[in-house]
Design an enzyme around this catalytic site. Structure first.
Site, PDB file in Angstrom:
ATOM      1  N   ASP A 120       0.806  -1.220   0.000  1.00  0.00           N
ATOM      2  CA  ASP A 120       0.000   0.000   0.000  1.00  0.00           C
ATOM      3  C   ASP A 120       0.838   1.268   0.000  1.00  0.00           C
ATOM      4  O   ASP A 120       0.388   2.303  -0.497  1.00  0.00           O
ATOM      5  CB  ASP A 120      -1.007   0.003   1.146  1.00  0.00           C
ATOM      6  CG  ASP A 120      -0.387  -0.257   2.508  1.00  0.00           C
ATOM      7  OD1 ASP A 120       0.851  -0.407   2.595  1.00  0.00           O
ATOM      8  OD2 ASP A 120      -1.139  -0.306   3.491  1.00  0.00           O
TER       9      ASP A 120
ATOM     10  N   ASP B 291       3.969   1.812  13.124  1.00  0.00           N
ATOM     11  CA  ASP B 291       3.084   0.660  13.320  1.00  0.00           C
ATOM     12  C   ASP B 291       3.730  -0.494  14.095  1.00  0.00           C
ATOM     13  O   ASP B 291       3.004  -1.298  14.687  1.00  0.00           O
ATOM     14  CB  ASP B 291       2.565   0.114  11.983  1.00  0.00           C
ATOM     15  CG  ASP B 291       1.650   1.084  11.271  1.00  0.00           C
ATOM     16  OD1 ASP B 291       0.984   1.889  11.955  1.00  0.00           O
ATOM     17  OD2 ASP B 291       1.614   1.078  10.032  1.00  0.00           O
TER      18      ASP B 291
END
Length: 783
Positions: free
Chosen positions: A67, A491
């Site tokens: 992504d 993350d």
């Protein structure tokens, strides 16, 4: 958000750019005699892989799209992935968000990638379709007159790109936000809207924000056996499926397809499809949400699986009747076995607890078996998850009943059986790629649970990591200590590496969701600190290690600073005695600690949001910057005062670093380009502790600066990410900034590299580069 809807008249052709330039060194001044080799500091994966595509006519030709981290091609001899979009530069950074990939089934050397990271204003550029005739080694660019969303909701749906197997010069593209269906008739060089296609989609799952309010648009394209019929899935619950029987000239709704538009009271859309051409079946999975974040609705099922008989037009609900989770919150990926007609698999998406469920059918969806089940209250599994080489995938957890530390995954939209080998499957998750070459063992196992509810004996097979070479982390900061590398990572929190060729150890105490800053004591390098956004309400944001990252202690929670989004920036004095932390919430002023973060005391003289750094020689000296004002402290970070310096950027993302071994030497990079006034954006240096600054005129703009081992015993080597002489690049100076050489080349740009950069204190020439999606790159002078 500015929405863009294009009329048919805007379907103008886009001109393809030339292929990626050959590698070359550019210079700001002086001469660069050192060629560089580039590699990744290994983590293995680390981000979301929304698509895996096997070519149907050439064995072992596999692509994985990410992504934000570009596109990869599988290398069968080494069982690793090769990055294909490292040539993307900072001006077109959005091209590393890959919406879709199509591998040509007629001429397998041809491959296409639909790119563009955001459909809102976060990405200033429109999208494009990249086209390659050499398996992705070089690319041309066909720009589009609309945006695409490689990192938007719904990015795991599709594939939105498809090559017509009857005429492979024809390529189709489904688009979001009303732009409709597009087509190229010259191998992706030029594109125009298919004006006859009647429905651009209308499904908006959440209209409340400028990120969640995408109309998902035209989702996927599939061809039947001969390519005579083209099926297109649309994000419109009332009208979700179209077909053309005249090679795309006219289109009509598929009769009965309204069954795809609802599961109970939930509106649903056709997320993915797969054709079993031997049996003449089109399989479609639906979901109430485009994904990849949300779980199912509050109650009931959130998705279904349907089978369309292409000969008779009959629809059959093939949704698995049973799930060990009690319901199916929605589907992610679906795949069929080309070698075994009638065999297909599908995955749930975001069954967060205890795990995702992967379903398998060998009778075209009439019956299903699950990847795991409950027996006598305990979980029983078909396969073991082997995270060897990527042990961090446990995220510091342990097995707790049915919830294993190492899961099947989450956000499983990428699910693909090898069309040449029924035993091989790969699936992507939010963190890695899993795979096995023992898949048909599943069919020999039989049921997991007997009629009496007891577990039946099965010979498990092994699923292991298949992400080697694919590096998709967003790096936030770097501390190169010498033999040890500590990083703050988006993350994933942070990692400690003592070997750049092996996945590092994840920092788990505190439990960071995202690491934001790391530092070490220059004169006592065993003392390392970091900060990040934390889960929960117990752990402090700041972490401290006194053994060079081998073990970590969490610190006291600061009252009034919430866990998520507030990591900020942290520094430690040269002797390791004082920590100064500037929280990232924008409202809490910096604090300091003299007891390794067990207590915090407010700093005097600094505003909230100030960036702080310690002098690398004098333990008592600290520096800070905020909104064009530079501050210094001579009492160990307790109080700060404005140095009166002028000419620094008053706004924009600005960072500065203190030079190892040089008292009061500082380098600052950043700023922005406001319009219509002149930009204040570039690089500055100070040799008097920030009292006065001199602009480094070589740089038009600069984003990060760092230091490493010098050529001799003099000044450290200086590394920077910026633009000099009109050329974006990674720059090095070995003469205290008097001259600069670009050490990367046009084939190695990695989109945006401005977050952090550092040399190695022990290896001359080695540089570490933080990327936003391609992990931590390091370069060495080539032999």
């Amino acid at each position: 958000m500015r929405r863009r809807t294009f009329a048919a008249s805007l379907g103008a052709a886009a001109v393809a750019a030339t292929a990626v330039p050959a590698a070359a060194h550019a210079k700001a001044s002086g001469r660069c005699d050192d060629a560089y080799s580039w590699q990744n500091v290994v983590i293995n994966g680390g981000g979301y892989v929304p698509g895996i595509v096997f070519n149907e006519t050439e064995a072992n030709l596999i692509y994985a799209r990410t992504d934000i981290g570009g596109l990869y091609r599988w290398q069968e001899p080494t069982q690793t992935w090769k990055a294909l979009l490292d040539w993307v530069g900072p001006d077109e950074w959005g091209y590393t968000g890959v919406v879709s990939v199509a591998s040509d089934p007629v001429e397998p050397n041809r491959v296409y990638a639909a790119v563009g990271t955001y459909t809102n204003d976060w990405d200033p550029n429109n999208g494009a379709v990249l086209h390659s005739d050499d398996y992705g080694d070089t690319w041309g660019v066909a720009e589009l007159p609309f945006k695409q969303g490689g990192n938007m909701p719904g990015r795991g749906m599709g594939e939105r790109l498809a090559v017509d197997p009857a005429d492979n010069a024809v390529v189709y593209l489904g688009t979001p936000n009303g732009s409709g269906l597009w087509r190229s008739v010259d191998h992706g060089r030029n594109w125009s809207e298919v004006e006859a296609f009647p429905n651009p989609g209308n499904f908006v799952q959440d209209p409340s924000g400028d990120y969640s309010d995408d109309n998902q648009g035209v989702i996927w394209i599939e061809f039947d056996q001969a390519g005579d019929r083209i099926f297109v899935g649309v994000a419109d619950p009332a009208d979700p499926l179209y077909v053309s029987e005249d090679r795309g000239q006219t289109w009509a709704p598929v009769p009965g397809a309204t069954v795809l538009g609802a599961v109970g009271d939930n509106k649903t859309i056709p997320k993915q499809a797969a054709i079993d051409r031997a049996n003449g079946h089109l399989f479609i999975v639906t979901s109430w949400d485009p994904g990849p974040y949300n779980g199912g609705p509050a109650s009931g099922a959130g998705g279904a699986l349907w089978r369309l008989d292409l000969a008779t037009g009959e629809w059959t609900d093939a949704t698995p009747a049973y799930s060990p989770n009690g319901r199916i919150p929605g589907f992610g990926g679906i795949t069929v076995d080309r070698q075994r007609p009638g065999t297909l698999m599908a995955a749930t998406e975001n069954s967060w607890w205890p795990d995702e469920v992967i379903f398998r059918s060998t009778d075209s969806g009439a019956t299903w078996e699950t990847s795991w089940d409950y027996a006598g209250g305990a979980r029983t599994d078909r396969f073991d998850m082997d995270s060897t080489g990527s042990e961090w995938l446990s995220f510091g957890g342990t097995d707790e009943g049915a919830a294993y530390a190492v899961k099947h995954g989450w956000m499983i939209d990428a699910l693909a059986i090898d069309p040449f080998d029924s035993d091989r499957i790969m699936w992507g998750t939010g963190a890695t790629i899993w795979g096995t070459e023992q898949l048909t063992t599943w069919d020999a196992q039989g049921p997991l649970v007997g009629d009496d509810g007891a577990a039946l004996p099965v010979e498990r097979f092994t699923v292991a990591v298949r992400a080697e070479g694919l590096e998709e982390t967003s790096m936030q900061d770097i501390a190169a200590i010498g033999g040890t590398l500590v990083t703050a990572v988006g993350d994933l929190g942070g990692f400690v590496h003592t070997d750049v060729g092996r996945a590092g150890t994840q920092i788990r105490n505190p439990d960071w969701s995202t690491g934001t800053s790391v530092d070490f004591a220059a004169l006592a390098p065993d003392v390392v600190v970091g900060t990040g956004n934390v889960h929960g309400t117990v752990d402090g944001h700041v972490a401290v290690s006194t053994d060079r990252g081998a073990t970590w202690l969490t610190t006291a929670r600061l009252e009034g600073v919430a866990g998520d989004g507030n990591g900020g920036i942290v520094g430690v004095s040269a002797d390791g005695a004082v920590i100064v932390w500037s929280p990232g919430n924008g409202t809490t002023a910096p604090v300091y600690s003299t007891d390794l973060g067990q207590t915090w005391t407010p700093v005097e003289g600094l505003p909230a949001g100030a960036k702080v750094r310690a002098d690398r020689v004098r333990a008592s000296r600290w520096y800070a910057y905020f909104a064009g004002v530079f501050y210094t402290s001579g009492d160990g970070g307790r109080t700060f005062a404005d140095t009166g310096a002028t000419g620094l950027p008053p706004e924009g993302d600005v960072d500065f670093r203190a030079v190892p071994g040089k008292r009061g030497h500082l380098w600052l990079a950043g700023g922005n380009t406001p319009e219509p006034v002149d930009p204040v954006y570039g690089m500055w240096r100070s040799t008097d502790g920030g009292t006065s600054w001199k602009r480094v005129r070589d740089f038009d703009t600069a984003d990060s600066v760092g230091f490493g081992k010098g050529r001799g015993r003099g000044y450290p080597a200086i590394y920077a990410s910026g633009k000099a002489g009109g050329q974006n690049g990674i720059w090095r100076s070995t003469d205290e900034g008097r001259s600069w050489q670009r050490i990367n080349d046009d084939a190695h740009q990695w989109a945006w590299t401005g977050k952090a950069i550092s040399g190695d204190p022990q290896v001359y020439g080695r540089v570490y580069i933080a990327t936003n999606g391609r992990g931590l790159i390091y370069g060495d002078i080539a032999d």
